[in-house]
Design an enzyme around this catalytic site. Sequence first.
Site, short mmCIF file in Angstrom:
data_model
loop_
_atom_site.label_atom_id
_atom_site.label_comp_id
_atom_site.label_asym_id
_atom_site.label_seq_id
_atom_site.Cartn_x
_atom_site.Cartn_y
_atom_site.Cartn_z
N GLN A 10 37.22 42.09 27.76
CA GLN A 10 38.60 42.50 27.49
C GLN A 10 38.97 42.39 26.01
O GLN A 10 39.94 42.98 25.57
CB GLN A 10 39.58 41.67 28.33
CG GLN A 10 39.54 42.00 29.82
CD GLN A 10 40.10 43.37 30.14
OE1 GLN A 10 41.01 43.88 29.47
NE2 GLN A 10 39.55 44.02 31.16
N SER A 30 31.53 45.66 27.59
CA SER A 30 31.28 46.78 28.49
C SER A 30 31.81 48.08 27.90
O SER A 30 32.92 48.12 27.37
CB SER A 30 31.93 46.47 29.84
OG SER A 30 31.69 47.52 30.73
N CYS A 156 38.08 41.37 37.61
CA CYS A 156 36.83 41.80 38.19
C CYS A 156 36.88 41.95 39.71
O CYS A 156 35.94 42.46 40.30
CB CYS A 156 35.70 40.87 37.78
SG CYS A 156 36.26 39.21 37.43
C1 LIG Z 1 35.58 44.85 33.67
C2 LIG Z 1 35.27 43.43 33.40
C3 LIG Z 1 34.04 42.91 33.78
C4 LIG Z 1 33.01 43.74 34.48
O1 LIG Z 1 32.42 44.65 33.61
P1 LIG Z 1 31.77 46.00 34.20
O2 LIG Z 1 30.98 46.57 33.10
O3 LIG Z 1 32.92 46.87 34.63
O4 LIG Z 1 30.95 45.58 35.37
C5 LIG Z 1 33.78 41.59 33.51
N1 LIG Z 1 34.68 40.81 32.89
C6 LIG Z 1 35.88 41.28 32.49
C7 LIG Z 1 36.82 40.36 31.79
C8 LIG Z 1 36.22 42.60 32.74
O5 LIG Z 1 37.40 43.07 32.36
#
Ligand SMILES: *Cc1c(COP(=O)(O)O)cnc(C)c1O
Length: 239
Positions: A10, A30, A156
């Site tokens: 985030q 991500s 998540c």
């Molecule tokens: C979206 C998110 C994840 C998961 O990541 P993905 O790539 O979508 O699996 C993990 N931690 C946080 C804080 C997220 O916002």
Amino acid sequence: GVAFHTDAVQAFGHEPIDVKEMGIDMLSASSHKIYGPKGAGLLYIRKGVNVENFIDGGQQERGRRGSTENVPGIVGFARAAELAAADMAGEHDRQLALRDHAIRRILDEIPSAKLNGSWESRLANNVNFSFEFIEGEGMLLQLAARGICVSSGSACTSGSLDPSHVLLAIGLPHEIAHGSLRMTIGRDTTLEDVDFAVDSLKTTLANLRMMSPLYEDFQQGKVESVIERFKADGFPYAN
Ligand SMILES: *Cc1c(COP(=O)(O)O)cnc(C)c1O
């Protein structure tokens, strides 16, 4: 001497991150959270930190994660990171002003609402509230019907009906964690969007509370507001 990993999904692309200064040994981010393509992520591993291989076999990614790399995903992620970095400070401040506008309006205009987490120490795009006497799912559906996409779970586990484990861990009782809502501001979000979302939230909450037997009991003085009691007791996360 303990290795420190941070889930920076985030924060990446939104906040300045200095792995040296912050003592970060490992960091994950991500692609699709910063408008990149789905299917790519990154794990930063500081030199000297040993991790077990994730997928044995192929020698890709220095043997740590065998299997053919997703080149379009990786290139798209890198481009998305460049674009995010190019105007990070400006976009951060723009989103922060929208966030504070939303928080202020909700606190001023919606009764029995509680901001979850600190107002100051929070992501510039994050608005997270608990509302008493309603279920998060009901809010979610009515807001979705107005074209507003929000989440009632944690980052998540959205899609599950369980209250956010994070809200429970910071001390919210079950019934309040259940009526929680996370709204995030994005690159395309405008002030008009935020006002529309808050107006819709007000209408939705008023409708749902009108149907809630608990709210009726509250109005007749039969049950007390947990959020108001929190505020009176100086609960650490009361706002
Ligand atoms: C979206 C998110 C994840 C998961 O990541 P993905 O790539 O979508 O699996 C993990 N931690 C946080 C804080 C997220 O916002």
